[in-house]
Design an enzyme around this catalytic site. Structure first.
Site, mmCIF file in Angstrom:
data_model
loop_
_atom_site.group_PDB
_atom_site.id
_atom_site.type_symbol
_atom_site.label_atom_id
_atom_site.label_comp_id
_atom_site.label_asym_id
_atom_site.label_seq_id
_atom_site.Cartn_x
_atom_site.Cartn_y
_atom_site.Cartn_z
ATOM 1 N N LYS A 86 57.358 81.517 12.513
ATOM 2 C CA LYS A 86 56.821 79.923 12.776
ATOM 3 C C LYS A 86 57.917 79.195 13.249
ATOM 4 O O LYS A 86 59.205 79.506 12.869
ATOM 5 C CB LYS A 86 56.179 79.497 11.512
ATOM 6 N N GLY A 187 35.497 68.521 8.330
ATOM 7 C CA GLY A 187 36.365 68.425 9.705
ATOM 8 C C GLY A 187 35.698 69.195 10.938
ATOM 9 O O GLY A 187 35.651 70.468 10.805
ATOM 10 N N VAL A 188 35.229 68.382 11.852
ATOM 11 C CA VAL A 188 34.443 69.089 12.954
ATOM 12 C C VAL A 188 35.488 68.913 14.154
ATOM 13 O O VAL A 188 34.742 68.232 15.090
ATOM 14 C CB VAL A 188 32.902 68.841 13.268
ATOM 15 N N GLY A 189 36.620 69.222 14.018
ATOM 16 C CA GLY A 189 37.397 69.267 15.217
ATOM 17 C C GLY A 189 37.335 70.552 16.191
ATOM 18 O O GLY A 189 36.148 70.886 16.198
ATOM 19 N N VAL A 191 38.093 73.614 15.771
ATOM 20 C CA VAL A 191 37.141 74.878 15.069
ATOM 21 C C VAL A 191 35.878 74.380 14.548
ATOM 22 O O VAL A 191 35.041 75.229 14.773
ATOM 23 C CB VAL A 191 38.257 75.513 13.915
ATOM 24 N N GLY A 192 35.893 73.300 13.723
ATOM 25 C CA GLY A 192 34.638 72.849 13.087
ATOM 26 C C GLY A 192 33.473 72.851 13.961
ATOM 27 O O GLY A 192 32.367 73.241 13.717
HETATM 28 P P1 NAD Z 1 41.755 69.802 14.545
HETATM 29 O O1 NAD Z 1 42.719 68.662 14.422
HETATM 30 O O2 NAD Z 1 41.195 69.967 16.232
HETATM 31 O O3 NAD Z 1 40.334 69.335 13.681
HETATM 32 C C1 NAD Z 1 40.372 68.677 12.373
HETATM 33 C C2 NAD Z 1 39.466 67.756 12.345
HETATM 34 O O4 NAD Z 1 39.446 67.452 10.867
HETATM 35 C C3 NAD Z 1 39.544 66.455 13.235
HETATM 36 O O5 NAD Z 1 38.519 66.166 13.656
HETATM 37 C C4 NAD Z 1 39.964 65.435 12.049
HETATM 38 O O6 NAD Z 1 39.625 64.093 12.417
HETATM 39 C C5 NAD Z 1 39.232 66.020 10.675
HETATM 40 N N1 NAD Z 1 39.791 65.488 9.705
HETATM 41 C C6 NAD Z 1 41.163 65.121 9.327
HETATM 42 N N2 NAD Z 1 41.224 65.033 7.898
HETATM 43 C C7 NAD Z 1 39.825 64.810 7.602
HETATM 44 C C8 NAD Z 1 39.489 64.657 5.953
HETATM 45 N N3 NAD Z 1 40.230 64.359 5.080
HETATM 46 N N4 NAD Z 1 38.161 64.786 5.999
HETATM 47 C C9 NAD Z 1 37.470 64.940 6.963
HETATM 48 N N5 NAD Z 1 37.899 65.248 8.184
HETATM 49 C C10 NAD Z 1 39.036 65.193 8.520
HETATM 50 O O7 NAD Z 1 42.087 71.213 13.894
HETATM 51 P P2 NAD Z 1 41.394 72.637 14.282
HETATM 52 O O8 NAD Z 1 42.117 73.177 15.465
HETATM 53 O O9 NAD Z 1 39.902 72.569 14.281
HETATM 54 O O10 NAD Z 1 41.936 73.219 12.869
HETATM 55 C C11 NAD Z 1 41.160 73.067 11.728
HETATM 56 C C12 NAD Z 1 41.917 73.911 10.514
HETATM 57 O O11 NAD Z 1 41.948 75.100 10.851
HETATM 58 C C13 NAD Z 1 43.653 73.219 10.546
HETATM 59 O O12 NAD Z 1 43.987 73.332 9.158
HETATM 60 C C14 NAD Z 1 44.334 74.337 11.192
HETATM 61 O O13 NAD Z 1 45.698 74.726 10.726
HETATM 62 C C15 NAD Z 1 43.099 75.786 10.883
HETATM 63 N N6 NAD Z 1 43.286 76.878 11.963
HETATM 64 C C16 NAD Z 1 42.988 76.631 13.097
HETATM 65 C C17 NAD Z 1 43.025 77.355 14.079
HETATM 66 C C18 NAD Z 1 42.562 77.168 15.484
HETATM 67 O O14 NAD Z 1 42.288 78.170 16.205
HETATM 68 N N7 NAD Z 1 42.670 76.225 15.981
HETATM 69 C C19 NAD Z 1 43.278 78.746 13.828
HETATM 70 C C20 NAD Z 1 43.759 78.975 12.423
HETATM 71 C C21 NAD Z 1 43.548 78.013 11.407
#
Ligand code: NAD
Length: 358
Positions: A86, A187-189, A191-192
């Site tokens: 990392k 969290g619907v970013g 991945v969500g």
């Molecule tokens: P992202 O930042 O795109 O999405 C996170 C979402 O969560 C955002 O929409 C944000 O507004 C929301 N959020 C933040 N705090 C919150 C809370 N307290 N309550 C509700 N919603 C909240 O991130 P992502 O890429 O979707 O990743 C999500 C998680 O999965 C992270 O922890 C990341 O480390 C993990 N992850 C992601 C990947 C990937 O491929 N993107 C792979 C492995 C792990």
């Protein structure tokens, strides 16, 4: 490069870390780069580069070490020919100017590892940053689909989490049928939102919460779901709780309030401490270990390194295998009286030990 005097606490963290290699360097702007190679038994140490403001260099170093270790076990469990690493870029300004220069400099730091560390995008960094690194360094994955990479890892991470949910449903209810099941997504970013798509198609009732209202409005035009407040979502009555936002949500304080039967989400390091897993089990909640089910993204990154490069069908096949891997984790937990997180760790370590003894 001239030698840098490290703050004493950061030095202590680095000196006592059980890792193969760690480097801490300082950019003329004052930014720090911490690169950790945790273990390379199974292959080069792959792990994204995080750009964040941390209160101290010691905390950033500790985070980088923990995340690198997590990558070792995630890749091992996914059967990838990769170790764990990392990088953390600790930047205390808002990076408006000098972003390109910082990533050019970071590329040189990655080069110093001679391929033992392979970088990728992570929290706070973008595909465009990775493209800058790639101009000066070949030890990079997760490049743009226009440049022969697999592009955004998030859809693959979501597909993997969905497979982990299927295995979990089967274990708790005897069937992986989502119809009539309620899933609460925190969290619907990136991945969500893809997870929401899979769940909607599978007929689940979905409840979501996100701190960003615009995300919810946009998704509301495409999918049917109920919205909960950020404060309610983790304690909702549901079949599956899916943390897909931030780390360390499964805290000692939260666990007595849980009203779900399964926890299966994408967020990294969901357990506040490994010790809380026994409290989750005592509440009769099944925890699908985060690093066992969120490996879709790293599976994609690994694929770019295959001979001939990225192949979508191969990635799909490997990500779908997360269903079997999750079942194996539960079986191991049963047969050796372990908790699922312990069993996942055991299986990952076993793969590393087997490789060492060959
Ligand atoms: P992202 O930042 O795109 O999405 C996170 C979402 O969560 C955002 O929409 C944000 O507004 C929301 N959020 C933040 N705090 C919150 C809370 N307290 N309550 C509700 N919603 C909240 O991130 P992502 O890429 O979707 O990743 C999500 C998680 O999965 C992270 O922890 C990341 O480390 C993990 N992850 C992601 C990947 C990937 O491929 N993107 C792979 C492995 C792990």
């Amino acid at each position: 490069m001239s030698k840098i005097e490290l703050p004493e606490n950061a030095l202590k963290v680095a000196e006592t870390a059980e890792v193969e290699q760690i480097s801490i360097s300082r950019h003329p702007s004052g930014a720090w780069a911490i690169i950790v190679v945790h273990d390379t038994t199974l292959g080069p140490a792959l792990g994204g580069c995080r750009l964040r403001k941390y209160p101290t260099l010691a905390l950033a170093t500790r985070d980088a070490i923990g995340l690198a270790e997590g990558m070792t076990f995630k890749s091992a469990l996914a059967d990838l020919p990769l170790g764990g690493g990392k990088a953390v870029l600790l930047e205390d300004r808002n990076l408006v100017d000098g972003r390109v220069e910082l990533f050019q400099w970071f590329a040189e730091r990655v080069n110093e590892f001679g391929g033992r560390y392979v970088t990728a995008e992570d929290m706070g960094t973008r595909v465009s940053d990775i493209e800058v690194v790639k101009e000066r360094c070949q030890h990079v994955t997760g490049v743009d689909s226009k440049n022969g990479g697999g592009g955004d890892p998030s859809p693959w991470t979501a597909l993997g989490v969905f497979q982990g949910m299927r295995a979990s449903l089967e274990r708790v209810y005897g069937s992986d049928d989502f119809s009539g099941r309620t899933v609460a997504i925190q969290g619907v970013g990136n991945v969500g939102r893809f997870l929401l798509d899979h769940l909607s198609k599978a007929g689940a009732r979905v409840v979501v919460a996100d701190t960003r209202k615009t995300e919810l409005e946009e998704l509301g035009r495409k999918y049917e779901f109920q919205v909960a407040s950020v404060d309610e979502i983790l304690t909702m009555e549901c079949d599956i709780l899916s943390p897909c936002a931030v780390s360390h949500v499964l805290s000692e304080e939260l666990i007595p309030k849980l009203r779900c039967r399964i926890i299966a989400g994408a967020a990294n390091t969901q357990l506040e401490a490994r010790s809380v897993e026994k409290d989750i089990a005592a509440k009769n909640v099944l925890y699908a270990p985060d690093f066992a089910i969120n490996s879709g993204g790293v599976i994609l990154c690994a694929d770019e390194r295959e001979e001939g490069g990225y192949l979508e069908s191969r990635v799909r096949e490997r990500v779908l295998r997360i269903y079997e891997t999750t079942k194996k984790v539960f079986e191991q937990a049963d047969s050796s009286n372990m908790l699922p997180g312990e069993a996942a760790l055991f299986l990952a370590k076993q793969k590393i030990e087997n490789a060492k003894s060959k």
